[in-house]
Scaffold this active site. Sequence first.
Site, short mmCIF file in Angstrom:
data_model
loop_
_atom_site.label_atom_id
_atom_site.label_comp_id
_atom_site.label_asym_id
_atom_site.label_seq_id
_atom_site.Cartn_x
_atom_site.Cartn_y
_atom_site.Cartn_z
N GLY A 51 1.10 -1.69 -0.38
CA GLY A 51 0.44 0.12 0.20
C GLY A 51 1.09 1.25 -0.16
O GLY A 51 0.23 2.67 -0.01
N TRP A 53 2.65 2.51 -2.91
CA TRP A 53 2.04 3.53 -3.91
C TRP A 53 1.18 4.21 -3.68
O TRP A 53 0.28 5.78 -3.72
CB TRP A 53 2.66 3.00 -4.69
N ASP A 69 -5.24 -5.94 -5.40
CA ASP A 69 -4.11 -7.06 -4.95
C ASP A 69 -4.47 -7.92 -4.83
O ASP A 69 -5.70 -8.39 -4.51
CB ASP A 69 -3.00 -6.56 -3.65
N ASP A 85 -7.44 -10.87 -9.00
CA ASP A 85 -5.99 -10.68 -9.79
C ASP A 85 -7.15 -9.73 -10.36
O ASP A 85 -8.13 -9.59 -10.87
CB ASP A 85 -6.83 -12.34 -10.33
N ASP A 108 3.09 -1.32 -9.86
CA ASP A 108 4.46 -2.09 -9.46
C ASP A 108 4.23 -3.06 -8.97
O ASP A 108 5.74 -3.50 -8.42
CB ASP A 108 4.27 -0.90 -8.06
N LYS A 148 5.90 -1.64 -13.44
CA LYS A 148 7.13 -1.63 -13.89
C LYS A 148 7.47 -2.73 -14.24
O LYS A 148 6.63 -3.99 -14.73
CB LYS A 148 7.50 -1.94 -12.23
#
EC number: 2.1.1.166
Length: 207
Positions: A51, A53, A69, A85, A108, A148
């Site tokens: 958490g 971000w 998540d 998901d 990320d 990312k």
Amino acid sequence: MGSQWGKDKAYLKAKQSGYRSRAAMKLKEIIQKNPVIRPDDNILDLGAAPGSWLQVLREMTNGVIVGVDLNPILPIEGVRTIIGDFSDPVVIAQIRELMPEVNGIVCDASPKLSGQRSFDQARAIELNEMALGVARQLLKQGGNMIMKSFQGEDFSWLYNRVKQEFYSVRTYKAHTTRKGSTEMYIIAKNFIGTHQGLEESVSDGSA
């Protein structure tokens, strides 16, 4: 926490600032160098646990913030979270219920690293493709994305895939990235907005 963490300036600064992980410092740096989030943007965070971000995003925008998540995320004031998901149609429907529109997506997410770079990079590319799939379904035309990935033989392919979806794409390697890491962020601006199934500059941290 190992000694290497104790010597990690990004970790120490994040801890002193009340963030849940050193990743918060990466996002702050990325957005400082690449201002892609506006004060009223609604932002979707994919792979959001633990958490950090989300904490940074809450400071940057007054819009709706949703984190997704597979693992639970401890509550953050003003942030909604979904366990699941992010490529699951049920989760996509839940996101739509919580967000009137999505102005930005950050991701990320990273696979559990095996230490075998080619294998890890291939798995990271799969996650990137999933995140792009979410963008094609939810991101508003003109929206932005931070994602990312890891450099390797498939990175150029991924970069070109993103260029098919956004008018402006660049890469950025954060100063807070650990030495030897192949981690690289893709900064994508101005989503073309096809909203169909999945389908310029390059700089380092000195940009």
